[in-house]
Design a protein around this motif. Structure first.
Motif, PDB file in Angstrom:
ATOM      1  N   ARG A 142       8.192  -3.610  -0.215  1.00 65.48           N
ATOM      2  CA  ARG A 142       8.702  -2.320  -0.653  1.00 65.48           C
ATOM      3  C   ARG A 142       8.759  -1.372   0.538  1.00 65.48           C
ATOM      4  O   ARG A 142       7.757  -1.179   1.220  1.00 65.48           O
ATOM      5  N   PRO A 143       9.937  -0.776   0.817  1.00 63.05           N
ATOM      6  CA  PRO A 143      10.096   0.054   2.016  1.00 63.05           C
ATOM      7  C   PRO A 143       9.053   1.167   2.114  1.00 63.05           C
ATOM      8  O   PRO A 143       8.511   1.423   3.185  1.00 63.05           O
ATOM      9  N   GLU A 144       8.737   1.811   0.977  1.00 60.71           N
ATOM     10  CA  GLU A 144       7.789   2.932   1.057  1.00 60.71           C
ATOM     11  C   GLU A 144       6.393   2.449   1.443  1.00 60.71           C
ATOM     12  O   GLU A 144       5.590   3.211   1.968  1.00 60.71           O
TER      13      GLU A 144
ATOM     14  N   ALA B 198      20.714  -4.301   0.327  1.00 60.02           N
ATOM     15  CA  ALA B 198      20.314  -2.889   0.213  1.00 60.02           C
ATOM     16  C   ALA B 198      18.850  -2.719   0.617  1.00 60.02           C
ATOM     17  O   ALA B 198      18.494  -1.772   1.326  1.00 60.02           O
ATOM     18  N   ARG B 199      17.995  -3.653   0.207  1.00 61.45           N
ATOM     19  CA  ARG B 199      16.578  -3.588   0.556  1.00 61.45           C
ATOM     20  C   ARG B 199      16.403  -3.745   2.070  1.00 61.45           C
ATOM     21  O   ARG B 199      15.566  -3.093   2.672  1.00 61.45           O
ATOM     22  N   ARG B 200      17.221  -4.608   2.673  1.00 62.71           N
ATOM     23  CA  ARG B 200      17.139  -4.776   4.134  1.00 62.71           C
ATOM     24  C   ARG B 200      17.405  -3.447   4.835  1.00 62.71           C
ATOM     25  O   ARG B 200      16.696  -3.054   5.760  1.00 62.71           O
ATOM     26  N   ALA B 201      18.471  -2.793   4.381  1.00 58.43           N
ATOM     27  CA  ALA B 201      18.845  -1.526   5.021  1.00 58.43           C
ATOM     28  C   ALA B 201      17.708  -0.515   4.885  1.00 58.43           C
ATOM     29  O   ALA B 201      17.364   0.191   5.841  1.00 58.43           O
ATOM     30  N   GLU B 202      17.093  -0.467   3.692  1.00 53.71           N
ATOM     31  CA  GLU B 202      15.998   0.487   3.483  1.00 53.71           C
ATOM     32  C   GLU B 202      14.796   0.143   4.368  1.00 53.71           C
ATOM     33  O   GLU B 202      14.128   1.033   4.892  1.00 53.71           O
ATOM     34  N   LEU B 203      14.518  -1.147   4.510  1.00 54.46           N
ATOM     35  CA  LEU B 203      13.371  -1.566   5.329  1.00 54.46           C
ATOM     36  C   LEU B 203      13.576  -1.174   6.796  1.00 54.46           C
ATOM     37  O   LEU B 203      12.670  -0.657   7.442  1.00 54.46           O
TER      38      LEU B 203
ATOM     39  N   GLN C  37      15.488   1.156   7.916  1.00 54.53           N
ATOM     40  CA  GLN C  37      15.466   2.618   8.034  1.00 54.53           C
ATOM     41  C   GLN C  37      14.025   3.140   7.989  1.00 54.53           C
ATOM     42  O   GLN C  37      13.620   3.964   8.799  1.00 54.53           O
ATOM     43  N   GLN C  38      13.231   2.617   7.078  1.00 55.45           N
ATOM     44  CA  GLN C  38      11.828   3.054   6.957  1.00 55.45           C
ATOM     45  C   GLN C  38      11.015   2.670   8.189  1.00 55.45           C
ATOM     46  O   GLN C  38      10.187   3.442   8.665  1.00 55.45           O
TER      47      GLN C  38
ATOM     48  N   GLN D 258      12.214  -8.346  -4.801  1.00 54.13           N
ATOM     49  CA  GLN D 258      13.245  -8.197  -3.764  1.00 54.13           C
ATOM     50  C   GLN D 258      12.666  -8.223  -2.353  1.00 54.13           C
ATOM     51  O   GLN D 258      13.401  -8.088  -1.388  1.00 54.13           O
TER      52      GLN D 258
END
Ligand SMILES: Cc1ncc(COP(=O)(O)O)c(C=O)c1O
Length: 387
Positions: free
Chosen positions: A150-152, A180-185, A187-188, A147
């Protein structure tokens, strides 16, 4: 005379892709290597008519020196176009560049000191590694999965000057980052105080559904966004743009002035003439159909001809398939055999900042016709089966 090279010049290396492109000029070699848009899809007639109009209506303005920021009406057009994708920017934040490649160089010039951290996907766009590399960064590779990054993993990039991300149909891997991955990225990255440099030359080349909105739409002043006319019109025009937060814009503009004063005004006026009345809305569906057809031809050819143990994902847009070979195979070492067999690709190793995965390669599905794709992939399959 002894010429002493600057440290940054000593770091410059010949582009693996350009060296390979030379090989593929040999007659009889089917090149699936270079990322050249399909020349038969270039809007030749529209460019011809627009050029005639520019020379008829504003010849002296078009041939004169022009503003470093870019041609006003084209900047307005870019801002309006991006608004339609959810990215609200003022035309005053749009810097027209000599291809988005120049945008990458200007970003490096303005933001990178020797030893600065620059976080990148692994693999990532080779031309960005080259552009940033001249400013002597420490590249930090962000781990990823199917995907995207990885945000973390962004935690490891804390303190870097920025993270360079390609959300849409990445060059080289072809993958598109889900919403969803975009939003997490985003945010991180914000949590880590890490600015984003988003590069999006392929977003309009989707085949089934448009990609989610750009990262910059959610990241606001935390992102620089780069776009290009190369893949939607023609790369020979050398037109791209950087959209920067207001606080950063003057520095990028000064760097642009020092680099080349301004992007050719003649080309900017021609492109504005081409796009101003909705040309892309008519042109892009044709381009998407042609590229989808070639993507399907390559998917079918890969399934038919690649030996067991090879893995790839069908890209939902863009120009590339990314192939993982069985782990013991080295795509760089196999390239001379492939060229001798009549097919060229780009070994994946060129796209890694560190720890290159030698068993990977990139295939372009847009430059060759479906018939040539079939023949080229069949030749590749034979080379791999014998390796
Ligand atoms: C990811 C990416 N960014 C930027 C560029 C540079 O494009 P241009 O300078 O033609 O706008 C390319 C070209 O292939 C690319 O693949």
């Amino acid at each position: 005379m002894h010429w002493t090279l600057a440290r940054r010049a000593a770091r410059l290396e010949p582009s693996a892709i350009r060296e390979i492109l030379k090989l593929t000029e040999r007659p009889g070699v089917i090149s699936l290597a270079g990322g050249l848009p399909a020349a038969d899809a270039f809007p030749v007639e529209a460019v011809r008519e627009a050029t005639a109009r520019v020379l008829r209506d504003t010849p002296r303005e078009a041939l004169q020196y022009a503003a470093s920021e870019g041609h006003g009406p084209l900047r307005d057009w870019v801002a309006a176009e991006l608004a339609a994708q959810g990215l609200r920017v003022d035309a005053g934040q749009v810097l027209i560049t000599t291809g988005s490649q120049q945008g990458l160089d200007l970003v490096g010039k303005v933001l990178v000191d020797p030893g600065s951290g620059v976080a990148v996907e692994s693999p990532t766009y080779l031309g960005a590694l080259q552009a940033f590399n001249a400013y002597e960064p420490e590249f930090l590779a962000i781990e990823g999965d199917d995907q995207g990054p990885r945000p973390e993993a962004l935690a490891a990039a804390r303190g870097a000057r920025f993270v360079y991300l390609l959300p849409n149909f990445q060059n080289p891997s072809g993958r598109c980052i889900p919403a969803a991955r975009r939003a997490e990225l985003v945010q991180q990255a914000a949590a880590q105080g890490l600015p984003i440099v988003e590069d999006n030359p392929y977003g309009e080349l989707w085949f089934e559904t448009p990609p989610p909105p750009p990262l910059a739409a959610a990241a606001g002043d935390g992102a620089i966004y780069l776009g290009s006319f190369s893949k939607v019109l023609a790369p020979g025009l050398r037109l791209g743009y950087v959209v920067a937060p207001r606080a950063l814009f003057p520095k990028l503009l000064q760097a642009k002035q020092a680099a080349d004063l301004h992007t050719p005004g003649f080309n900017q006026r021609i492109v504005h003439e081409v796009v101003k009345d909705g040309f892309l809305a008519r042109h892009l569906p044709t381009l998407r159909d042609a590229y989808r057809h070639r993507r399907d031809a390559m998917q079918a050819a890969l399934s038919r001809h690649l030996p067991p143990g090879c893995r790839w994902q069908r890209p939902a847009g863009g120009m590339f398939f990314w192939v993982e070979l069985p782990a013991h195979l080295d795509a760089t070492a196999l390239l001379p055999q492939a060229v001798a067999a009549g097919v060229a690709y780009v070994p994946g190793a060129a796209f890694y900042p560190h720890a290159a995965q030698a068993h990977t390669l990139r295939l372009s599905f847009v430059t060759a016709t479906p018939e040539k794709i079939e023949d080229g992939v069949a030749a590749l399959g034979r080379v791999l089966a014998a390796a």
